[in-house]
Scaffold this active site. Structure first.
Site, mmCIF file in Angstrom:
data_model
loop_
_atom_site.group_PDB
_atom_site.id
_atom_site.type_symbol
_atom_site.label_atom_id
_atom_site.label_comp_id
_atom_site.label_asym_id
_atom_site.label_seq_id
_atom_site.Cartn_x
_atom_site.Cartn_y
_atom_site.Cartn_z
ATOM 1 N N GLU A 74 0.860 -1.182 0.000
ATOM 2 C CA GLU A 74 0.000 0.000 0.000
ATOM 3 C C GLU A 74 0.892 1.226 0.000
ATOM 4 O O GLU A 74 1.724 1.393 0.883
ATOM 5 C CB GLU A 74 -0.876 0.024 1.251
ATOM 6 C CG GLU A 74 -1.912 -1.063 1.266
ATOM 7 C CD GLU A 74 -2.473 -1.283 2.652
ATOM 8 O OE1 GLU A 74 -2.583 -0.301 3.419
ATOM 9 O OE2 GLU A 74 -2.778 -2.442 2.973
ATOM 10 N N ASP A 116 -4.303 8.667 10.993
ATOM 11 C CA ASP A 116 -2.921 8.222 11.115
ATOM 12 C C ASP A 116 -2.242 8.731 12.372
ATOM 13 O O ASP A 116 -2.433 9.866 12.777
ATOM 14 C CB ASP A 116 -2.129 8.663 9.884
ATOM 15 C CG ASP A 116 -2.579 7.940 8.639
ATOM 16 O OD1 ASP A 116 -2.875 6.730 8.748
ATOM 17 O OD2 ASP A 116 -2.672 8.566 7.576
#
Ligand SMILES: Cc1ncc(COP(=O)(O)O)c(C=O)c1O
Lengths: 413, 258
Positions: free
Chosen positions: B45, B56
């Site tokens: 990814e 994140d």
């Protein structure tokens, strides 16, 4: 503006927002899976609790006996006379306990959090006003409080940092990017995800994913409801014009929402033009932005060609945000509210002028609204009226003003 | 069949590696991908950096800030990936936030993915309903997988709907948390893994967030087709850069069976 029927239809309160949180194409929930369920929980709780009579009663009691509501409306005669035009009236949110309108939604959010069984309130803050108001509500209701604040703002708004600490809150610096309001929101979301069970994220304006833009607006709408009645009592009429500054848009929507259907009332939202209209020099989102997604909602957004949020700049930390409330984005598109700008110099001039003519030191954010009203008033007949939302007081700004403008206004040693 | 479907058909204990495009150096994107294929990663990814990534943790966030400073953009990423095929055969997924992709243009984005040989896309803040309404046909037509995330709080109904409309795999976020390395997999997480496993979903699942070493990887493999390692790999890149030997050691240390 569209025809009457059309305006009523477009502003139908029951459509604002839709069940999914949309104001036209704006708002909604653009969230990673982990946040979706967490924020959904807040929406459910708010839906369940907001019309509960005991909740409303408790909040109203605090508004009256703790915050000092209703805040007065003051006819600024000296200022109006000096300008020689329209009559300027001030809705005195600066007189609220903690010194700004932010306490209105903080008490609401804190009461909601408490009913949800949360033990800690967290939030971002720009100017520190939302942080102080939330720390205050947390102290009152026996909740813990963590406030995320950009490192740059911590220096600039130091008196508010100290107030938060005195109130028992923890002030946690956001250290990435420009280290101001946008980054503080990033940090608050990040912290929220680490523990969504005991924490409640009390966002500081009518921004973020649904239900925040609706919920914060509902809590702030008391400003307009009061002001409308007060103004009518003083003058027998509706104001001809409303003016408020727009950062995320909470104080302005709080005032505007009571008047949206009154077509005789012209409404103006004032954004910060900073030092120039060049990208990076201002934070005039509705004036220069394009629709986009940030922090979980769709709105006008200052962004570059790549879809990255653009850097922003203004002397008013509380207006320093590249996004704006979804309802404002919608009100711009249907032309119900006019959005315009005031730059740093105009704001600081109004700051000093209001202090010297009326004995009121406004917050630098609110000074943007005052400056715009002053500009408008000068060219208007004397029987016209302008109601300005004086969203906060300027105590927090005095160190910064002395440092930057001390010489210019003869206030440094 | 696209490369992702092929992979899940043929392999178990799939190790997927996440890293950020344009990090640590702007031109590292493709060389790191080459290294990862050689080192034995099964799936990759590639993160498209965004300045305000809501899902994140600090490690990935920082790598994104660095990549943006280096000058990484979606345009540039597609340029860097121009020679991806047929040179490499590893399936590749692009992961990034909605606003930059929206600004780039979803149609153009999907077309570029198809042209360069990107196999799938993850846009964590793209609402599932909006995807189905506006974009599903586009992805299906181009043969690009759109991968959705589920968490311990995702309602069962929604999981079934995602399963039905999924082509590729389901990304299981291991706990309600931002990305970042955590030491162990908790009792509670294990219960969640088991619960999802018992749902008999048609789509294979990868477990992500908090997988950092062999122990957590193997635990994840007990309940899913494999797992995704992100922050731990970014940390390695941060310290070592694109060092083929170190990267190979890292991949082997995670994949090694007892
Ligand atoms: C006094 C004052 N006015 C206005 C604002 C701007 O926020 P909003 O646009 O949500 O009212 C702030 C934010 O900190 C503030 O402190």
């Amino acid at each position: 503006m569209e025809s009457k029927v059309n305006l009523k239809e477009q502003l139908r309160v029951e459509n604002m927002p839709t069940k999914e949180g949309y104001f036209g194409e704006y708002g909604g929930k653009f969230l990673p899976a982990a946040l979706e369920s967490v924020i959904g929980e807040i929406a459910e709780a708010y839906d369940r609790i907001k019309d509960d009579p005991s909740f409303k009663e408790e909040l109203m009691y605090l508004h009256q006996h703790y915050t000092g509501r209703p805040s007065p409306v003051f006819h600024a005669k000296n200022l109006s006379d000096e300008l020689g035009g329209a009559q300027i009236y001030l809705k005195r949110e600066d007189l609220n306990h903690t010194g700004a309108h932010k306490i209105n939604h903080c008490l609401g959010e804190a009461l909601l959090a408490k009913r949800m069984g949360k033990t800690k309130l967290i939030a971002e803050t720009g100017a520190g006003q939302h942080g102080v108001a939330l720390a205050t509500a947390a102290a009152l209701l026996g909740l813990e409080c963590d406030i995320y604040m950009g490192e740059v703002d911590i220096k600039k708004e130091y008196p508010n940092v100290v107030r938060m600490r005195i109130l028992g809150a923890k002030v946690i610096p956001a250290t990435h990017g420009l280290k101001t309001l946008k980054e503080a929101v990033d940090a608050a979301f990040e912290a929220y995800l680490k523990d969504p069970v005991t924490q409640f994220y009390a966002i500081g304006s009518v921004v973020g994913p649904h239900p925040f833009p609706m919920m914060v607006r509902d809590f702030q709408s008391i400003i307009g409801i009061e002001a409308k009645a007060q103004f009518r009592e003083m003058t027998g009429k509706l104001p001809d014009n409303l003016v408020a500054c727009v950062g995320g848009g909470s104080n302005s929507i709080g005032l505007f929402s009571a008047f949206l259907h009154d077509e005789s009332v012209n409404i103006f939202g004032v954004e910060p033009a900073g030092t120039s209209f060049k990208t990076g020099d201002h934070a005039a989102t509705l004036s220069f932005g394009k629709p986009g997604m940030i922090h979980g909602f769709k709105c006008y957004l200052l962004q570059d060609e790549e879809g990255q949020p653009a850097p922003v700049n203004t002397i008013a930390s509380g207006l320093d945000y590249p996004g704006v409330g979804p309802q404002h984005s919608y009100l711009k598109d249907i032309n119900r509210v006019n959005y315009d700008t005031i730059n740093d110099q105009e704001a600081i001039d109004a700051f000093i002028k209001l202090a010297r003519l009326e004995g009121i030191i406004p917050a630098l954010e609110s000074a943007h609204a005052v400056a715009y009203a002053m500009k408008m008033a000068a060219g208007m007949p004397k029987d016209q009226t302008i109601l300005v939302n004086l969203s906060g007081r300027g105590d927090k700004d005095i160190d910064y003003v002395v440092e930057r403008f001390g010489k210019e206004f003869n206030i440094s040693e | 069949m696209n490369r992702i479907a092929q992979l899940f058909k043929e392999k178990k204990n799939i190790l997927s590696i996440y890293y950020t495009a344009g990090f640590p150096q702007l031109t590292d994107t493709l060389p790191i991908l080459e290294t990862l294929e050689k080192a034995g990663a099964d799936l990759v990814e590639i993160g498209m950096p965004f300045s305000d990534p809501l899902a994140d943790g600090p490690t990935i966030q920082q790598s994104g800030q660095t990549a943006l400073k280096n000058g990484m953009t979606i345009n540039l990423l597609f340029e860097q990936l121009a020679d991806l095929r047929p040179q490499l055969s590893i399936p590749v997924i692009l992961m990034g936030y909605f606003n930059p992709v929206h600004k780039f243009g979803m149609e153009r984005f999907v077309e570029q993915c198809r042209k360069t040989g990107v196999d799938g896309v993850i846009i964590p803040d793209l609402p599932f309903d909006e995807y189905r309404e506006k974009y599903e046909a586009l992805f299906t037509q181009a043969g690009i997988s759109n991968i959705f995330l589920i968490t311990p709080q995702t309602p069962e109904e929604r999981i079934k709907l995602i399963d039905k409309n999924s082509n590729g795999f389901i990304y299981m976020v291991s706990s309600a948390s931002v990305t970042g390395t955590k030491k162990e997999i908790s009792e509670q997480q294990t219960r969640y893994f088991k619960r999802i496993n018992n749902m008999q979903l048609a789509s294979p699942r990868l477990i992500g967030f908090g997988i950092s070493d062999r122990a957590s990887f193997q635990k994840a493999c007990d309940y899913a087709a494999g797992a995704i390692v992100g922050s731990a790999f970014i940390n390695l890149l941060n310290n070592e850069g694109n060092n083929p030997e170190k990267i190979s050691d890292f991949i082997q240390s995670i994949k090694k069976t007892n």
